[in-house]
Design a protein around this motif. Structure first.
Motif, PDB file in Angstrom:
ATOM      1  N   ASP A   1       0.855  -1.182   0.000  1.00  0.00           N
ATOM      2  CA  ASP A   1       0.000   0.000   0.000  1.00  0.00           C
ATOM      3  C   ASP A   1       0.897   1.241   0.000  1.00  0.00           C
ATOM      4  O   ASP A   1       2.131   1.142   0.035  1.00  0.00           O
ATOM      5  CB  ASP A   1      -0.981  -0.020   1.180  1.00  0.00           C
ATOM      6  CG  ASP A   1      -0.315   0.046   2.556  1.00  0.00           C
ATOM      7  OD1 ASP A   1       0.789   0.638   2.685  1.00  0.00           O
ATOM      8  OD2 ASP A   1      -0.904  -0.480   3.512  1.00  0.00           O
ATOM      9  N   GLY A   2       0.307   2.408  -0.027  1.00  0.00           N
ATOM     10  CA  GLY A   2       1.065   3.653  -0.118  1.00  0.00           C
ATOM     11  C   GLY A   2       2.040   3.856   1.025  1.00  0.00           C
ATOM     12  O   GLY A   2       3.182   4.285   0.822  1.00  0.00           O
ATOM     13  N   THR A   3       1.609   3.544   2.227  1.00  0.00           N
ATOM     14  CA  THR A   3       2.476   3.703   3.400  1.00  0.00           C
ATOM     15  C   THR A   3       3.655   2.744   3.330  1.00  0.00           C
ATOM     16  O   THR A   3       4.803   3.125   3.614  1.00  0.00           O
ATOM     17  CB  THR A   3       1.672   3.474   4.693  1.00  0.00           C
ATOM     18  OG1 THR A   3       0.591   4.427   4.740  1.00  0.00           O
ATOM     19  CG2 THR A   3       2.538   3.629   5.919  1.00  0.00           C
ATOM     20  N   GLN A   4       3.386   1.510   2.943  1.00  0.00           N
ATOM     21  CA  GLN A   4       4.454   0.520   2.827  1.00  0.00           C
ATOM     22  C   GLN A   4       5.437   0.899   1.718  1.00  0.00           C
ATOM     23  O   GLN A   4       6.647   0.789   1.902  1.00  0.00           O
ATOM     24  CB  GLN A   4       3.860  -0.864   2.553  1.00  0.00           C
ATOM     25  CG  GLN A   4       3.104  -1.447   3.710  1.00  0.00           C
ATOM     26  CD  GLN A   4       2.331  -2.689   3.317  1.00  0.00           C
ATOM     27  OE1 GLN A   4       1.783  -2.791   2.215  1.00  0.00           O
ATOM     28  NE2 GLN A   4       2.297  -3.659   4.223  1.00  0.00           N
ATOM     29  N   ARG A   5       4.915   1.354   0.584  1.00  0.00           N
ATOM     30  CA  ARG A   5       5.786   1.788  -0.517  1.00  0.00           C
ATOM     31  C   ARG A   5       6.724   2.895  -0.054  1.00  0.00           C
ATOM     32  O   ARG A   5       7.915   2.874  -0.349  1.00  0.00           O
ATOM     33  CB  ARG A   5       4.959   2.321  -1.689  1.00  0.00           C
ATOM     34  CG  ARG A   5       4.333   1.280  -2.534  1.00  0.00           C
ATOM     35  CD  ARG A   5       3.410   1.960  -3.564  1.00  0.00           C
ATOM     36  NE  ARG A   5       2.738   0.943  -4.322  1.00  0.00           N
ATOM     37  CZ  ARG A   5       2.934   0.720  -5.615  1.00  0.00           C
ATOM     38  NH1 ARG A   5       3.772   1.467  -6.287  1.00  0.00           N
ATOM     39  NH2 ARG A   5       2.307  -0.249  -6.221  1.00  0.00           N
ATOM     40  N   ASN A   6       6.160   3.856   0.629  1.00  0.00           N
ATOM     41  CA  ASN A   6       6.967   4.973   1.098  1.00  0.00           C
ATOM     42  C   ASN A   6       8.029   4.503   2.086  1.00  0.00           C
ATOM     43  O   ASN A   6       9.186   4.941   2.022  1.00  0.00           O
ATOM     44  CB  ASN A   6       6.083   6.045   1.733  1.00  0.00           C
ATOM     45  CG  ASN A   6       6.855   7.296   2.036  1.00  0.00           C
ATOM     46  OD1 ASN A   6       7.569   7.828   1.183  1.00  0.00           O
ATOM     47  ND2 ASN A   6       6.744   7.776   3.258  1.00  0.00           N
ATOM     48  N   ALA A   7       7.674   3.611   2.991  1.00  0.00           N
ATOM     49  CA  ALA A   7       8.631   3.101   3.975  1.00  0.00           C
ATOM     50  C   ALA A   7       9.787   2.383   3.286  1.00  0.00           C
ATOM     51  O   ALA A   7      10.960   2.573   3.648  1.00  0.00           O
ATOM     52  CB  ALA A   7       7.931   2.172   4.965  1.00  0.00           C
ATOM     53  N   VAL A   8       9.471   1.567   2.287  1.00  0.00           N
ATOM     54  CA  VAL A   8      10.512   0.841   1.555  1.00  0.00           C
ATOM     55  C   VAL A   8      11.391   1.825   0.798  1.00  0.00           C
ATOM     56  O   VAL A   8      12.628   1.754   0.864  1.00  0.00           O
ATOM     57  CB  VAL A   8       9.895  -0.209   0.600  1.00  0.00           C
ATOM     58  CG1 VAL A   8      10.939  -0.758  -0.361  1.00  0.00           C
ATOM     59  CG2 VAL A   8       9.253  -1.334   1.400  1.00  0.00           C
ATOM     60  N   ARG A   9      10.773   2.767   0.084  1.00  0.00           N
ATOM     61  CA  ARG A   9      11.557   3.764  -0.659  1.00  0.00           C
ATOM     62  C   ARG A   9      12.463   4.562   0.270  1.00  0.00           C
ATOM     63  O   ARG A   9      13.637   4.786  -0.044  1.00  0.00           O
ATOM     64  CB  ARG A   9      10.628   4.722  -1.421  1.00  0.00           C
ATOM     65  CG  ARG A   9      10.139   4.191  -2.733  1.00  0.00           C
ATOM     66  CD  ARG A   9       9.494   5.279  -3.584  1.00  0.00           C
ATOM     67  NE  ARG A   9       8.536   6.087  -2.849  1.00  0.00           N
ATOM     68  CZ  ARG A   9       7.221   5.878  -2.840  1.00  0.00           C
ATOM     69  NH1 ARG A   9       6.699   4.889  -3.524  1.00  0.00           N
ATOM     70  NH2 ARG A   9       6.426   6.673  -2.159  1.00  0.00           N
ATOM     71  N   GLN A  10      11.942   4.987   1.400  1.00  0.00           N
ATOM     72  CA  GLN A  10      12.737   5.785   2.339  1.00  0.00           C
ATOM     73  C   GLN A  10      13.899   4.974   2.910  1.00  0.00           C
ATOM     74  O   GLN A  10      15.003   5.499   3.059  1.00  0.00           O
ATOM     75  CB  GLN A  10      11.857   6.333   3.462  1.00  0.00           C
ATOM     76  CG  GLN A  10      10.838   7.353   3.012  1.00  0.00           C
ATOM     77  CD  GLN A  10      11.483   8.575   2.394  1.00  0.00           C
ATOM     78  OE1 GLN A  10      12.449   9.116   2.907  1.00  0.00           O
ATOM     79  NE2 GLN A  10      10.957   8.997   1.252  1.00  0.00           N
ATOM     80  N   SER A  11      13.646   3.727   3.238  1.00  0.00           N
ATOM     81  CA  SER A  11      14.707   2.865   3.773  1.00  0.00           C
ATOM     82  C   SER A  11      15.821   2.681   2.756  1.00  0.00           C
ATOM     83  O   SER A  11      17.008   2.794   3.082  1.00  0.00           O
ATOM     84  CB  SER A  11      14.149   1.491   4.160  1.00  0.00           C
ATOM     85  OG  SER A  11      13.242   1.618   5.207  1.00  0.00           O
ATOM     86  N   LEU A  12      15.447   2.400   1.522  1.00  0.00           N
ATOM     87  CA  LEU A  12      16.446   2.194   0.478  1.00  0.00           C
ATOM     88  C   LEU A  12      17.140   3.504   0.097  1.00  0.00           C
ATOM     89  O   LEU A  12      18.347   3.517  -0.163  1.00  0.00           O
ATOM     90  CB  LEU A  12      15.804   1.550  -0.742  1.00  0.00           C
ATOM     91  CG  LEU A  12      15.293   0.125  -0.516  1.00  0.00           C
ATOM     92  CD1 LEU A  12      14.423  -0.321  -1.685  1.00  0.00           C
ATOM     93  CD2 LEU A  12      16.432  -0.847  -0.278  1.00  0.00           C
ATOM     94  N   ALA A  13      16.398   4.604   0.105  1.00  0.00           N
ATOM     95  CA  ALA A  13      16.995   5.906  -0.224  1.00  0.00           C
ATOM     96  C   ALA A  13      18.035   6.312   0.812  1.00  0.00           C
ATOM     97  O   ALA A  13      19.072   6.886   0.458  1.00  0.00           O
ATOM     98  CB  ALA A  13      15.910   6.974  -0.330  1.00  0.00           C
ATOM     99  N   ALA A  14      17.781   6.015   2.063  1.00  0.00           N
ATOM    100  CA  ALA A  14      18.747   6.358   3.111  1.00  0.00           C
ATOM    101  C   ALA A  14      20.085   5.675   2.842  1.00  0.00           C
ATOM    102  O   ALA A  14      21.149   6.297   2.957  1.00  0.00           O
ATOM    103  CB  ALA A  14      18.203   5.958   4.474  1.00  0.00           C
ATOM    104  N   GLY A  15      20.039   4.414   2.475  1.00  0.00           N
ATOM    105  CA  GLY A  15      21.265   3.694   2.145  1.00  0.00           C
ATOM    106  C   GLY A  15      21.898   4.211   0.863  1.00  0.00           C
ATOM    107  O   GLY A  15      23.127   4.342   0.769  1.00  0.00           O
TER     108      GLY A  15
END
Length: 79
Positions: free
Chosen positions: A18-32
Motif C-alpha cells: 500500500d502507499g504507506t508501505q511503498r513509502n517506507a521501503v523507498r525511504q529505507s532504500l533511499a537512506a542507504g
C-alpha cells in the motif's frame, strides 16, 4: 545508479504494497543510497517481502546475511 529510481526499476516488487508501505521501503532504500549503497533487485525483494508480511524478521535477516556474504565472495550464488 545516478538517480534513485528503485520503484521504476522493479515495479512488480511494489505492486502488493500500500502507499504507506511503498513509502517506507523507498525511504529505507533511499537512506542507504545516499550513503553509497546501490540496492540490487534481491535487496529490494527482501525488503518488500518483509514489509508486506510474506517473510518474518528471521528470514529477512537470513536472506540479507546470505546476500552480504555472496557480495564479498564468501558464499555461493546458489544459496
Amino acid at each position: 545508479m545516478e538517480k534513485f529510481d528503485i520503484e521504476d526499476r522493479w515495479p512488480e516488487l511494489f505492486e502488493q504494497l500500500d502507499g504507506t508501505q511503498r513509502n517506507a521501503v523507498r525511504q529505507s532504500l533511499a537512506a542507504g543510497w545516499h550513503e553509497g549503497f546501490e540496492p540490487a533487485r534481491e535487496d529490494v525483494e527482501n525488503l518488500t517481502d518483509y514489509t508486506r508480511g510474506a517473510i518474518d524478521f528471521d528470514e529477512y535477516v537470513r536472506r540479507a546475511d546470505a546476500a552480504a556474504l555472496r557480495s564479498v565472495g564468501l558464499a555461493s550464488a546458489d544459496r
